[in-house]
Design a protein around this motif. Structure first.
Motif, mmCIF file in Angstrom:
data_model
loop_
_atom_site.group_PDB
_atom_site.id
_atom_site.type_symbol
_atom_site.label_atom_id
_atom_site.label_comp_id
_atom_site.label_asym_id
_atom_site.label_seq_id
_atom_site.Cartn_x
_atom_site.Cartn_y
_atom_site.Cartn_z
ATOM 1 N N SER A 234 -93.417 16.587 75.542
ATOM 2 C CA SER A 234 -94.834 16.513 75.907
ATOM 3 C C SER A 234 -95.646 16.784 74.652
ATOM 4 C CB SER A 234 -95.171 17.533 76.999
ATOM 5 O OG SER A 234 -96.557 17.596 77.222
ATOM 6 N N VAL A 235 -96.600 15.918 74.365
ATOM 7 C CA VAL A 235 -97.417 16.032 73.161
ATOM 8 C C VAL A 235 -98.882 15.897 73.550
ATOM 9 C CG1 VAL A 235 -97.907 15.097 70.872
ATOM 10 C CG2 VAL A 235 -95.580 15.008 71.772
ATOM 11 N N ARG A 236 -99.693 16.772 73.002
ATOM 12 C CA ARG A 236 -101.144 16.688 73.206
ATOM 13 C C ARG A 236 -101.829 16.766 71.850
ATOM 14 N NH1 ARG A 236 -105.488 20.495 74.796
ATOM 15 N NH2 ARG A 236 -103.984 22.170 74.509
ATOM 16 N N MET A 237 -102.664 15.775 71.541
ATOM 17 C CA MET A 237 -103.388 15.723 70.278
ATOM 18 C C MET A 237 -104.867 15.499 70.564
ATOM 19 S SD MET A 237 -100.855 13.450 67.851
ATOM 20 C CE MET A 237 -100.692 12.127 69.051
ATOM 21 N N GLY A 238 -105.691 16.006 69.664
ATOM 22 C CA GLY A 238 -107.123 15.821 69.821
ATOM 23 C C GLY A 238 -107.841 15.847 68.493
ATOM 24 N N LEU A 239 -108.949 15.099 68.415
ATOM 25 C CA LEU A 239 -109.765 15.050 67.197
ATOM 26 C C LEU A 239 -111.219 14.939 67.612
ATOM 27 C CD1 LEU A 239 -109.659 14.912 64.073
ATOM 28 C CD2 LEU A 239 -109.699 12.417 64.306
ATOM 29 N N ARG A 240 -112.045 15.838 67.079
ATOM 30 C CA ARG A 240 -113.472 15.852 67.384
ATOM 31 C C ARG A 240 -114.260 15.974 66.091
ATOM 32 N NH1 ARG A 240 -114.686 16.821 72.786
ATOM 33 N NH2 ARG A 240 -112.824 17.221 74.060
ATOM 34 N N ALA A 241 -115.324 15.204 66.004
ATOM 35 C CA ALA A 241 -116.226 15.259 64.859
ATOM 36 C C ALA A 241 -117.647 15.176 65.381
ATOM 37 C CB ALA A 241 -115.945 14.118 63.888
ATOM 38 N N GLY A 242 -118.506 16.021 64.814
ATOM 39 C CA GLY A 242 -119.879 16.023 65.293
ATOM 40 C C GLY A 242 -120.852 16.510 64.241
ATOM 41 N N VAL A 243 -122.139 16.306 64.515
ATOM 42 C CA VAL A 243 -123.201 16.726 63.618
ATOM 43 C C VAL A 243 -124.390 17.161 64.461
ATOM 44 C CG1 VAL A 243 -124.100 14.370 63.399
ATOM 45 C CG2 VAL A 243 -124.608 16.069 61.625
ATOM 46 N N ASP A 244 -125.066 18.200 64.005
ATOM 47 C CA ASP A 244 -126.253 18.711 64.699
ATOM 48 C C ASP A 244 -127.372 18.808 63.676
ATOM 49 O OD1 ASP A 244 -128.127 19.869 66.274
ATOM 50 O OD2 ASP A 244 -126.915 21.591 66.876
ATOM 51 N N ILE A 245 -128.376 17.934 63.803
ATOM 52 C CA ILE A 245 -129.521 17.874 62.873
ATOM 53 C C ILE A 245 -130.752 18.334 63.622
ATOM 54 C CG2 ILE A 245 -130.844 16.408 61.314
ATOM 55 C CD1 ILE A 245 -128.451 14.532 61.183
ATOM 56 N N ASP A 246 -131.513 19.154 62.992
ATOM 57 C CA ASP A 246 -132.677 19.744 63.657
ATOM 58 C C ASP A 246 -133.593 18.682 64.247
ATOM 59 O OD1 ASP A 246 -131.715 22.179 63.056
ATOM 60 O OD2 ASP A 246 -133.085 22.602 61.395
ATOM 61 N N VAL A 247 -133.863 17.659 63.490
ATOM 62 C CA VAL A 247 -134.821 16.645 63.930
ATOM 63 C C VAL A 247 -134.183 15.655 64.888
ATOM 64 C CG1 VAL A 247 -136.396 14.829 63.167
ATOM 65 C CG2 VAL A 247 -136.095 16.892 61.779
ATOM 66 N N VAL A 248 -132.941 15.245 64.602
ATOM 67 C CA VAL A 248 -132.294 14.184 65.379
ATOM 68 C C VAL A 248 -131.628 14.727 66.634
ATOM 69 C CG1 VAL A 248 -130.541 12.364 65.305
ATOM 70 C CG2 VAL A 248 -131.920 12.870 63.271
ATOM 71 N N ILE B 73 -118.287 12.766 68.605
ATOM 72 C CA ILE B 73 -117.322 11.761 69.030
ATOM 73 C C ILE B 73 -115.949 12.430 69.050
ATOM 74 C CG2 ILE B 73 -117.003 10.932 66.659
ATOM 75 C CD1 ILE B 73 -116.414 8.169 67.843
ATOM 76 N N ALA B 74 -115.131 12.106 70.071
ATOM 77 C CA ALA B 74 -113.844 12.782 70.220
ATOM 78 C C ALA B 74 -112.836 11.837 70.840
ATOM 79 C CB ALA B 74 -113.993 14.025 71.084
ATOM 80 N N VAL B 75 -111.577 12.076 70.527
ATOM 81 C CA VAL B 75 -110.477 11.342 71.132
ATOM 82 C C VAL B 75 -109.363 12.331 71.448
ATOM 83 C CG1 VAL B 75 -109.511 10.749 68.869
ATOM 84 C CG2 VAL B 75 -108.860 9.421 70.880
ATOM 85 N N ASP B 76 -108.826 12.255 72.685
ATOM 86 C CA ASP B 76 -107.714 13.091 73.125
ATOM 87 C C ASP B 76 -106.567 12.178 73.533
ATOM 88 O OD1 ASP B 76 -109.135 15.490 72.829
ATOM 89 O OD2 ASP B 76 -110.120 15.171 74.760
ATOM 90 N N LEU B 77 -105.342 12.567 73.131
ATOM 91 C CA LEU B 77 -104.169 11.748 73.412
ATOM 92 C C LEU B 77 -103.076 12.633 73.994
ATOM 93 C CD1 LEU B 77 -102.553 9.075 73.170
ATOM 94 C CD2 LEU B 77 -101.889 9.839 70.873
ATOM 95 N N GLU B 78 -102.476 12.178 75.094
ATOM 96 C CA GLU B 78 -101.333 12.857 75.698
ATOM 97 C C GLU B 78 -100.173 11.881 75.768
ATOM 98 O OE1 GLU B 78 -101.906 15.057 79.290
ATOM 99 O OE2 GLU B 78 -104.034 15.382 78.870
ATOM 100 N N LEU B 79 -98.973 12.379 75.355
ATOM 101 C CA LEU B 79 -97.752 11.590 75.398
ATOM 102 C C LEU B 79 -96.697 12.346 76.179
ATOM 103 C CD1 LEU B 79 -97.501 10.415 71.676
ATOM 104 C CD2 LEU B 79 -98.245 9.043 73.618
ATOM 105 N N TRP B 80 -95.811 11.617 76.870
ATOM 106 C CA TRP B 80 -94.695 12.225 77.564
ATOM 107 C C TRP B 80 -93.509 11.268 77.537
ATOM 108 C CZ3 TRP B 80 -99.397 11.272 80.118
ATOM 109 C CH2 TRP B 80 -99.447 10.069 80.843
#
Length: 816
Positions: free
Chosen positions: A502-516, A521-528
């Motif tokens: 059983s394998v679980r992987m994840g990757l998340r990237a984000g940005v927080d700008i005061d004005v914007v 964005i994220a991706v999660d993957l599960e394998l069995w």
């Protein structure tokens, strides 16, 4: 509210104190007064009145008596104090201590005593006063001094110099808690100290510690020890000695120091975790000798030793270690300690390893504390390691490394015998760790430089049923208006039998700008598998999540293994094993021939590679009877089966074709148990092949895997006789014993061999003569040997095979 102040004049000088009194110049300092202040019930409106009373007492008592402060009187129901006048400068010091609020009250101080201190660091000629204190013990008020006298380079350090004034009669008494002596001549320094420890380490009622150190430009030696007396009168003692500055080459390794210790009625106080190893006295070592003759130096060292190494009746320990260096890049201290208490022996390895690569301008530095422990009472072998996060780095001094590792193996008599675990950084987040498994912090890295911070961690673990590994990584950027981040994770779990993952992987990237605003964005993957399948989740801003499935659905069906595959691949074609544990004769035939055993005490153990709930034994040619265990079944998890019948049948046969069956009914049979891996013989998991990272029982404890069998007790044997009465009328021989041993009831004598008998007969004439002389002295020699020369046995020995029709019984000879 009321205030009562009792004051008395006292005439005593520093010259009256023990040990250093004769070295103090006359008129340097003296005790000039003592007082007790007691306050009545305090009311809110009486605070200002109390202050005015204290001020009035102070005005009336200026000069020779101590004056309490308003804050002290208002804080406590009672105070006791002394006044010390330090001449020739005329400096006055008042020291006060709180009295108990009511009779029987225990004060929050050592030994339930009231004490207080005032720091001074005052000097007059050769005398130096570090601090002045006051102690109220019983009905006596003590003035305490920590002082030193320097005479021609010899520094005499006194701790707890005391002048006690009896509150009832005013009599003065001297006392001393500790004494230190030091001398320095250029690069050579010698120091020693003897201190009474207060309070003594539990359960001692009295403890005295000593410390000595010698320092030269090349080599330094230090030793510390403690003597303690316990309530039952037993004595406890320990000594630790250390040598540093050696340069002894041992191949590529350099021996730079040694440390050793011994304790009697003393508990070594092993660290509870690897993180505590660097602070243990055997690893931390003794203080620098040059630090000993300073205030609290030896007392602090000895008190620390006494807190760690405590008196314990019946406990004895011995330790030895060495400081090692490898190419100036690695320094280590390794100590082996053995501690014995009634019913238990503990063997420990304590160590600290420091590595810098390269040595001059290190790019990486690692400081690891190690601990290995084996206890005979628990059967556990445990190895622990911990990184020092303050001294371990990679690439940059601010990039810190941290974490722990652990290895545990359980053996008999532990109820977890057969279980083991090895981990670096801990376990799968969802793993249900068994209670007896060790805890290990995540292996990780922490780095913060400017606006960027990096934090990562990882783990890996191996158990009897599975392996797991994974980690986390977070990179973050922070400024006044922008925050950005990247998170990555990985968790894997692999089950041995049947194989599944059983394998679980994840990757998340984000940005927080005061004005914007915030975007991620994220991706999660599960394998069995097997068969392999999985699902991926894609998380996007604004739009709904995207789900992609591939391969076999979860949970896929698990294919059970047939027994031939389990036997071949998982059990290695194992067969029952037989081990003889008793009754082996010292004389054995050539290799490959049957083993020779005695019918007396013959025992053997039969172990099977699979659990067997019940053991049966032969009672005839075709009949068996239950010998141990009870009816039951087993589970074979790789076969996906429960309720498997697995009885064990034992047969004892003899003869050329094994045609003679011997009954085992009268034999002593005891079950043989062991811990078995749940991955092989645990209950079936159901339809899912994916391993459960939450775990379960890793080992099935106490499963019956065979039996131990011991031959029946021997029959009663009639004594050889009759014996002539005249042989028993008088005791003969120098030992006062008659010539034949008392007949022994029990097992029959062991069967010998004709060859062995012939070898016994081939003795020298001197040996034979000595034997016959003993017989004759006891009056037991047969008529043929009563007197005269001994007959020649050479011809008889060569014809022994024709004289004896079978192997004789070897009967031990008596001693007269």
């Amino acid at each position: 509210m009321s205030l009562l102040v009792l004051q008395a004049d006292v005439t005593a000088g520093l010259a009256d104190v023990p040990v250093i009194g004769k070295l103090v110049p006359p008129g340097v300092g003296r005790l000039v007064g003592a007082a007790v202040a007691v306050r009545g019930t305090q009311a809110p409106a009486g605070v200002e009145v109390a202050k005015r009373l204290v001020d009035a007492v102070g005005v009336a008592s200026v000069g020779r008596r101590p004056v309490p402060t308003a804050e002290g009187v208002l804080a406590y129901r009672g105070l006791a104090g002394v006044a010390l006048e330090l001449l020739p400068r005329g400096k006055a010091v008042d020291v006060w201590v709180a009295l108990p609020q009511k009779a029987g009250e225990t004060l929050p101080t050592a030994d339930g005593q009231a004490s207080g201190w005032v720091e001074l660091e005052w000097a007059a000629g050769p005398l130096r006063l570090h601090r002045v204190g006051v102690l109220l013990r019983g009905d006596r008020l003590w003035t305490l001094l920590d002082a030193a006298v320097d005479v021609s380079g010899v520094v005499l350090e006194a701790r707890g110099l005391a002048l006690g004034v009896a509150l009832s009669g005013g009599a003065v008494e001297g006392a001393l808690e500790g004494l230190g002596l030091s001398y320095a001549a250029g690069p050579v320094a010698v120091a020693g100290a003897l201190v009474r420890l207060r309070p003594p380490p539990s359960p001692a009622v009295l403890a005295v510690g000593g410390l000595v150190a010698v320092s030269t430009p090349q080599i330094a030696f230090g030793a510390a020890g403690m003597y303690a007396q316990m309530p039952d009168g037993q004595s406890s003692v320990f000594v630790i000695g250390q040598v540093s500055g050696l340069r002894v080459p041992l191949g590529p390794v350099l021996l730079t120091g040694m440390i050793a210790g011994f304790g009697y009625n003393s508990d070594l106080g092993l660290p509870r975790s690897a993180k505590e190893v660097p602070g243990h006295p055997l690893v931390a070592g003794l203080d620098d000798p040059k630090k000993l003759p300073v205030k609290d130096g030896p007392a602090k060292v000895l008190q620390t030793l006494g807190d760690r190494i405590r008196p314990a009746a019946g406990s004895v320990w011995l330790a030895a270690g060495a400081d090692l260096e490898l190419f100036k890049a690695l320094q280590a201290r390794l100590v082996v300690a053995v501690q014995a208490v009634p019913g238990d022996v503990t063997v420990s390895l304590l160590g600290s390893v420091n590595a810098s690569l390269p040595p001059k301008k290190p790019y990486a530095g690692v400081c690891v504390a190690l601990q290995g422990v084996y206890r005979s009472s628990t059967g556990e072998v445990a190895v622990r390691g911990a990184l020092d996060g303050a001294r371990s780095f990679l690439g940059h001094p601010d990039c810190r490394l941290e974490g722990e590792l652990a290895l545990s193996v359980w053996m008999p008599p532990s109820r977890h015998a057969g279980d083991f675990v090895a981990t670096v950084g801990g376990y799968h987040p969802a793993y249900a760790k068994p209670a007896h498994y060790p805890v290990a912090d995540r292996m990780g890295v922490r780095w913060s430089t400017g606006a960027v911070s990096v934090r990562g961690e990882c783990y890996a673990a191996l158990t009897p049923s599975m392996v797991m590994a994974g980690g986390r990584l977070r990179v973050e950027y922070t400024s006044s208006s922008v925050r950005a981040w990247l998170d990555a994770l990985l968790d894997t779990a692999v089950q041995w039998a049947p194989f599944a993952f059983s394998v679980r992987m994840g990757l998340r990237a984000g940005v927080d700008i005061d004005v914007v605003g915030r975007t991620e964005i994220a991706v999660d993957l599960e394998l069995w598998g097997p068969p392999t399948g999985g699902v991926a989740h894609l998380h996007l801003p604004v739009v709904p999540d995207v789900v992609v499935r591939f391969g076999e659905p979860a949970p896929p069906r698990r294919e059970p293994l047939p027994w031939p595959d389990v036997d071949r691949d998982l059990l290695g074609g194992g067969r029952p094993q037989v081990e003889i544990t008793g009754g082996l004769l010292s004389e054995q035939a050539a290799d490959g021939a049957p083993r020779r055993v005695s019918p007396a005490g013959f025992a053997f153990v039969v172990r099977t590679p699979v659990p067997c709930p019940q053991v049966y034994g032969t009672t005839g040619a075709s009949s068996h009877e239950s010998l141990a265990g009870a009816p039951g079944t087993i589970s074979v998890r790789p076969m996906d089966k429960d309720g498997v019948s697995a009885p064990c049948f034992l047969s004892l046969t003899s003869g050329t074709n094994q045609q003679v069956h011997h009954s085992l009914k009268a034999w002593d049979v005891r079950p043989e148990t062991a811990g078995l891996p749940a991955g092989l013989f645990g209950p079936r998991l159901g339809a899912a092949t994916s391993p459960d990272p939450r775990g379960g029982g890793e080992v099935l404890p106490g499963r019956m895997v065979g039996a131990r069998l011991e031959s029946p007790a021997g029959q009663r044997v009639e004594p050889l006789g009759p014996m002539e009465k005249t042989h028993l009328d008088e005791e003969g021989g120098p030992a006062g014993l008659h010539g034949l041993p008392r007949p022994a009831w029990g097992s029959p004598p062991a069967t010998g061999a004709i060859g062995s008998t012939a070898a016994v007969l081939r003795v020298t004439d001197a040996q034979r003569a000595a034997t016959v002389a003993q017989w004759r002295a006891c009056g037991l020699a047969p008529a043929a040997l009563a007197d005269g020369p001994l007959p020649d046995l050479a011809a008889y020995t060569t014809r022994l095979h024709s004289v004896l029709a079978a192997d004789p019984l070897l009967v031990p000879a008596g001693v007269c």
